[in-house]
Design a protein around this motif. Structure first.
Motif, short mmCIF file in Angstrom:
data_model
loop_
_atom_site.label_atom_id
_atom_site.label_comp_id
_atom_site.label_asym_id
_atom_site.label_seq_id
_atom_site.Cartn_x
_atom_site.Cartn_y
_atom_site.Cartn_z
N HIS A 176 25.10 -31.88 39.10
CA HIS A 176 25.11 -31.71 40.55
C HIS A 176 26.10 -30.63 40.98
O HIS A 176 25.81 -29.86 41.90
N SER A 233 24.52 -27.33 40.37
CA SER A 233 23.53 -27.04 41.40
C SER A 233 24.19 -26.64 42.71
O SER A 233 23.77 -25.68 43.38
N SER A 293 22.26 -32.67 46.81
CA SER A 293 22.91 -32.78 45.50
C SER A 293 24.21 -33.56 45.61
O SER A 293 24.54 -34.39 44.74
N SER A 306 23.34 -37.21 46.03
CA SER A 306 22.88 -37.78 44.75
C SER A 306 24.05 -37.99 43.80
O SER A 306 24.13 -39.01 43.10
N GLU A 316 13.50 -29.92 40.89
CA GLU A 316 14.82 -29.54 41.39
C GLU A 316 15.33 -28.29 40.71
O GLU A 316 15.92 -27.41 41.35
#
Length: 457
Positions: A255, A258, A287, A290, A332
């Motif tokens: 994450h 990202s 992100s 999550s 993703e």
């Protein structure tokens, strides 16, 4: 003195082949020496016994119906009775020399001061305590058995000599004649008493030695058990740290990578393409959410043993990591600018939870590494459902970046995951270019792991 009246004394006994030597089963253990407190106690015991022996000799003198010979200087019986008790001051420090010395003084007392020898209970107790101490505390068990055997033989010989002298002098007579003559009856009674006396001391000492050894073995076992428990606890802590490290790396690295990519893109196009920047910020928001949710799931699992501890509740609507979420993971990755293809071979099967989560995490880590550490613009993920295993393969067409990157923990974590599940891993460059991450995890947990390949940062 030739007169021997041994009806009530505690004279020697035959060593009779006892065959129950205390040396059996003692190899590998030596009884520790006495403590300072025990040594002080022995000194006090020896001095107290010596004083008691002198007093007992005086009582024996006063209670004797016949005139007694006080020997050299008129004090010989008192000196001998004290001398036989004084070696007990060292009965646990030097048990074998004390035994031999007491045995010699025991015979000398019987020969030089018969009235004191027969009527002084302290003198009789001294020999018993010397035998007990030698058997219970001697460190050299062979030497102890030899010394005890020598003492028993010497006592038996001395007793035999006195019996012969008494027979020659016809000094053991009586008005009553039963099944046995007075002489034979006296011999039987005396021998029986001495057997109980000497062998009683021997076996009591042997029991004390065996008890000490058993106590030592129990303490040693307790120490080894405590050390083993400590090692197991330390190993469990290390294993748990490794597991947490893998989970945190897989959750955070993906994450954060990202978010970093999207933040960089948003910064570059913020002035020229606000819509693209807005989309990038949306991806960053998703992100981060999550990541927080997966972190809460991980913390909730780690703290599940303590229901009173509030670590936050993960969003129940958030999908759980698993092999069925690979298409979403690939979508993703595509949204982050990496072209990723996906191919599934075989009929999808319901995988064990640990296997399913591991497949997802490995794919997640492999794609994150492609974005961070490779020049690749495309990658391909293949998921194969086999009869007895599931296989995941991630390929890319790039080369390693020249900048110093990576801690190599990602590939280490992949290998550890696969190893714990009894699978095999292959991680390294491809002969035709690019990089390959391939893992094969058996559905049967009893399958043994195979070797893995080299890692690339």
């Amino acid at each position: 003195m030739s007169t021997v009246e041994l009806r009530t004394d505690a004279e020697p006994v035959t060593p009779a082949a006892s065959g129950t030597g205390s040396g059996t089963g003692v190899r590998g253990w030596t009884r520790p020496g006495p403590t300072a407190r025990e040594q002080r106690y022995d000194v006090l015991l020896g001095l107290g016994m010596a004083l008691a022996a002198v007093f007992g000799t005086e009582l024996a003198r006063g209670g004797s119906p016949n005139h007694v010979d006080l020997g050299i200087g008129g004090v010989e019986p008192y000196v001998l009775s004290a001398a036989i008790a004084l070696p007990l001051c060292f009965r646990r420090r030097r048990p074998i020399p004390v035994l031999l010395l007491v045995a010699v003084l025991f015979v000398v007392n019987g020969e030089r001061a018969l009235f004191s020898f027969q009527g002084n209970l302290v003198t009789q107790s001294t020999m018993f305590m010397a035998i007990y101490a030698a058997v219970a505390w001697a460190t050299d068990r062979r030497l102890m058995k030899a010394a005890v055997g020598l003492v028993f033989i010497g006592m038996f010989g001395w007793l035999t000599i006195n019996f012969v002298k008494a027979l020659q002098a016809n000094s053991i007579e009586g008005p009553n004649h039963g099944l046995f003559s007075p002489y034979v009856s006296n011999v039987i009674i005396t021998v029986a008493l001495n057997v109980l006396y000497f062998f009683g001391a021997y076996f009591w000492g042997r029991t004390a030695w065996a008890t000490a050894r058993q106590r030592f073995e129990l303490e040693q076992q307790a120490t080894e058990l405590a050390a083993q428990q400590e090692a197991n606890s330390r190993r469990a802590v290390i294993d748990e740290r490794l597991r947490i490290s893998r989970e945190l790396h897989d959750v955070v690295a993906h994450h954060i990578s990202s978010i970093g990519i999207q933040a960089g893109g948003a910064r570059r196009v913020m002035d020229t393409d606000p819509d693209a920047a807005k989309n990038a910020l949306n991806v960053i928001e998703e992100s981060s959410r999550s990541a927080v949710n997966e972190m809460r799931q991980l913390l909730g699992m780690l703290r599940s043993a303590d229901p009173d501890l509030d670590v936050g509740t993960p969003d129940p609507k958030e999908p759980q990591a698993g092999a069925d979420r690979l298409p979403a993971l690939i979508a993703e990755a595509n949204s982050l600018g990496l072209e990723v293809g996906f191919h599934q071979i075989g009929s999808p099967a319901e995988l064990p939870t640990t296997v399913s989560v591991s497949v997802y995490r490995i794919a997640q880590e492999a794609l994150a590494n492609v974005r961070k550490h490779s020049t690749a613009r495309s990658a391909h993920v293949t998921l194969r459902y086999l009869d007895d295993a599931v296989e995941l393969e991630v390929l890319d067409d790039g080369r390693p970046k020249h900048a110093p990157v990576g801690s190599r923990l990602g590939h280490v974590g992949i290998r550890e995951r696969v190893g714990l599940l009894g699978g095999e891993s292959e991680i390294g460059p491809r002969p035709v270019g690019g990089f390959r991450v391939r893992v094969r995890i058996p559905l049967d947990p009893q399958n043994r792991p195979l070797a893995g390949g080299e890692v690339r940062d």
